[in-house]
Design an enzyme around this catalytic site. Sequence first.
Site: not given
Ligand code: FUB
Length: 320
Positions: A15, A222
Amino acid sequence: MSSRSPLITHMFTADPSAHVFEGRVFIYPSHDLDKDMEENDNGDQYAMEDYHVFSQPDPLGPVTDHGQVLHLRDVPWASQQLWAPDAAYRNGRYYLYFPARDKQGVFRIGVATSERPEGPFRAEPEPIPGSLSIDPCVFADRDGEFYLYFGGVWGGQLQCWQTGEFRADGKMPPDDQPALLPKVAKLSADMLTFVAPPQDVVIVDDKGEKLKAGDITRRYFEGPWMHQHNGTYYLSYSTGDAHTLVYATADNPLGPFTFRGTILTPVLGWTTHHSIVEHNGRWWLYYHDASLSGGISYKRSVKVQELFYEADGSIRPMVP
Ligand code: FUB
């Protein structure tokens, strides 16, 4: 150009939110744990506990690990899961925005501050009032205003907020209904609160119709990122279960945004999450994959690849 190898190999990182501060590229990633976990759709395997900050002289240059800058035990309101963070600079201070579950298990977004881009960061005692879900992205507009974009479905709980209140049993909308949308809120001058309640960031197709929940190769899942190029605002994000990075554009930071296309085809691993940053006139995509761990989806590694715009402002699609 790209770094074919993970940028960081002594630990698992994911991320990546990249920014240029003081002439260097600073990377604010998640820190994946190096231990075996059970996987599920709730994201329990992402049990991260701290953040490190990294920097480079340029996107292909050597990476410095500035060490641990914030730990879960130093966030008074949080109980678990320090997920994808982002950072900003304003008026002599650096702000680290990060999601975590509160003591009731509800994802909120917190802020931690520092005098330096590399930290360490000191967490505020409470999450941002009115914050929810995951994946904060902080965007500095040309007029000096700052906006926080956020939200993620499934384990990120966005589907639990459809009534305006948290409902743990919230379901994804039916396929023929409008998809869930990321949220945006303008930040106060001290960067610690929202000046108004978060609002939806509307994403439409080229006919102006909202994307549908069943449109999994285009609809929001997301990992929002906002950047501005030649006066156009680019909202890019992950499609989650379609495993691509895509983007939509608008003439202002609040939208509505019109879907434009794919930035990155699927990486090795389940999640895909990115940031886009300009450094010395060239543009770069920071993202992660699971190549260093041999494909273990919760042991990820940050990579970088140069990004190009076509003459019409579209982003040239990339293969990891
Ligand atoms: O790293 C945890 C979660 O996985 C993140 O918040 C999302 O975007 C995905 O990458």
